[in-house]
Design a protein around this motif. Structure first.
Motif, mmCIF file in Angstrom:
data_model
loop_
_atom_site.group_PDB
_atom_site.id
_atom_site.type_symbol
_atom_site.label_atom_id
_atom_site.label_comp_id
_atom_site.label_asym_id
_atom_site.label_seq_id
_atom_site.Cartn_x
_atom_site.Cartn_y
_atom_site.Cartn_z
ATOM 1 N N CYS A 127 0.442 -1.475 0.009
ATOM 2 C CA CYS A 127 -0.022 0.002 -0.281
ATOM 3 C C CYS A 127 0.960 0.818 0.005
ATOM 4 O O CYS A 127 2.497 1.068 0.087
ATOM 5 C CB CYS A 127 -0.997 0.073 1.220
ATOM 6 S SG CYS A 127 0.103 0.100 3.078
ATOM 7 N N VAL A 128 -0.087 1.768 -0.006
ATOM 8 C CA VAL A 128 0.991 3.872 -0.278
ATOM 9 C C VAL A 128 2.094 3.486 0.971
ATOM 10 O O VAL A 128 3.584 4.097 0.782
ATOM 11 C CB VAL A 128 0.006 4.742 -0.803
ATOM 12 C CG1 VAL A 128 0.938 6.358 -0.271
ATOM 13 C CG2 VAL A 128 -1.057 4.809 -1.689
ATOM 14 N N GLN A 155 -4.897 -2.556 -5.660
ATOM 15 C CA GLN A 155 -5.525 -1.142 -6.557
ATOM 16 C C GLN A 155 -4.220 -0.414 -7.564
ATOM 17 O O GLN A 155 -4.590 0.638 -7.241
ATOM 18 C CB GLN A 155 -5.437 0.155 -5.376
ATOM 19 C CG GLN A 155 -6.662 -0.943 -4.360
ATOM 20 C CD GLN A 155 -7.018 0.047 -2.761
ATOM 21 O OE1 GLN A 155 -6.384 1.290 -2.826
ATOM 22 N NE2 GLN A 155 -8.239 -0.484 -2.770
ATOM 23 N N TRP A 156 -4.310 -1.260 -8.713
ATOM 24 C CA TRP A 156 -3.085 -0.618 -9.234
ATOM 25 C C TRP A 156 -4.075 0.570 -10.459
ATOM 26 O O TRP A 156 -3.129 1.500 -10.957
ATOM 27 C CB TRP A 156 -3.122 -1.686 -10.697
ATOM 28 C CG TRP A 156 -3.672 -2.334 -11.194
ATOM 29 C CD1 TRP A 156 -4.378 -3.656 -11.342
ATOM 30 C CD2 TRP A 156 -4.630 -1.920 -12.576
ATOM 31 N NE1 TRP A 156 -5.843 -3.765 -12.679
ATOM 32 C CE2 TRP A 156 -4.904 -2.625 -12.974
ATOM 33 C CE3 TRP A 156 -3.940 -0.449 -13.487
ATOM 34 C CZ2 TRP A 156 -6.532 -2.617 -14.307
ATOM 35 C CZ3 TRP A 156 -4.822 -0.561 -14.253
ATOM 36 C CH2 TRP A 156 -5.969 -1.023 -15.426
ATOM 37 N N GLU A 158 -5.368 2.799 -8.971
ATOM 38 C CA GLU A 158 -5.193 4.634 -8.204
ATOM 39 C C GLU A 158 -4.249 5.294 -8.257
ATOM 40 O O GLU A 158 -2.881 4.795 -8.160
ATOM 41 C CB GLU A 158 -5.326 3.667 -6.385
ATOM 42 C CG GLU A 158 -7.172 3.497 -6.634
ATOM 43 C CD GLU A 158 -7.936 3.642 -6.565
ATOM 44 O OE1 GLU A 158 -7.758 5.665 -6.383
ATOM 45 O OE2 GLU A 158 -9.064 3.920 -6.529
ATOM 46 N N ILE A 161 -1.015 5.096 -5.220
ATOM 47 C CA ILE A 161 -0.717 3.160 -5.627
ATOM 48 C C ILE A 161 0.549 3.368 -6.750
ATOM 49 O O ILE A 161 1.315 3.018 -6.442
ATOM 50 C CB ILE A 161 -1.694 1.819 -5.797
ATOM 51 C CG1 ILE A 161 -2.392 1.918 -4.782
ATOM 52 C CG2 ILE A 161 -1.033 0.891 -5.957
ATOM 53 C CD1 ILE A 161 -1.771 1.677 -3.574
#
Length: 240
Positions: A127-128, A155-156, A158, A161
């Protein structure tokens, strides 16, 4: 390296008391808060093997990871003298991540002894927040060479991300998607087969039938190669 035992017992999820006429109803927010306070941040397991059923579910490189709400991270740490250490970490709940646990708790004990090469096989990309922590670790530790090998991209779509993955690459992390040979490598070195079939020792049930051998043989799922190419294209697009 001899196998080590789990450094902690799996946290037990608190059970809500049965509701009776004399028992006041507890709100969902209060239950969540209570669980968050009582559960430890993560469990660290070194030298143990992942149950086969858990591996096949959590590492499956499907496009939409519905129900896969934990991250499994298998690692190898190679020192300059040829020593190799390995283990795996697993999220036990939603309040912290395996990547953060590895880079803040496990890896520092190796960095004090000179250059290391680390390979992490992760069921889903960071994640971030975890990506930022990994990037900081790379910038602080010039003796660290890191490769992340990913089963899926989290979550590619976003922008945050995508930016986090580019930030990892800029910090010196090598990124690539898992291929069939990587899944087979993990199966051989990190997976414990489920219970034997029909009492036959050393035989495990794989997708497509029984397979033999001490730890069984990895049986690729139907769309493994196609999904791997799909994610390779997405990662290349993100890092372009």
């Amino acid at each position: 390296m001899a196998e080590k035992q789990s450094t902690s017992q799996p946290p037990q999820t608190p059970q809500n008391p049965p509701q009776t006429e004399d028992t006041p109803e507890v709100g969902e927010e209060e239950v969540e808060k209570k669980e968050q306070e009582e559960l430890p941040p993560f469990e660290i397991v070194e030298g143990s093997r992942i149950p086969a059923s858990s591996f096949k579910f959590q590492f499956k490189n499907v496009e939409y990871s519905s129900g896969r709400n934990k991250t499994l991270l298998c690692y190898t740490v190679e020192r300059a003298g040829g020593q190799v250490y390995s283990g795996y970490l697993e999220d036990e709940h939603a309040f912290s991540h395996a990547e953060e646990a590895f880079f803040t708790t496990v890896l520092p004990q190796f960095l004090s002894a000179g250059p290391v090469t680390v390979t992490c096989y992760v069921s889903s990309s960071p994640c971030v927040s975890c990506a930022a922590s990994i990037a900081k670790c790379l910038k602080r530790s010039k003796a660290l060479q890191l490769r992340l090998v990913l089963a899926r991209i989290f979550q590619w779509e976003e922008p945050e991300i995508r930016g986090a993955l580019r930030g990892l690459r800029s910090a010196g992390c090598a990124l690539r998607m898992m291929r069939s040979t990587d899944f087979a490598h993990l199966w051989k070195n990190f997976v414990e087969p489920d219970a034997p079939v029909d009492g036959e020792e050393g035989v495990v049930e794989g997708e497509g039938g029984q397979v033999g051998g001490e730890f069984g043989v990895f049986i690729p799922w139907e769309d493994l190669e196609e999904n791997s190419r799909y994610y390779e294209e997405k990662l290349a697009e993100i890092l372009r």
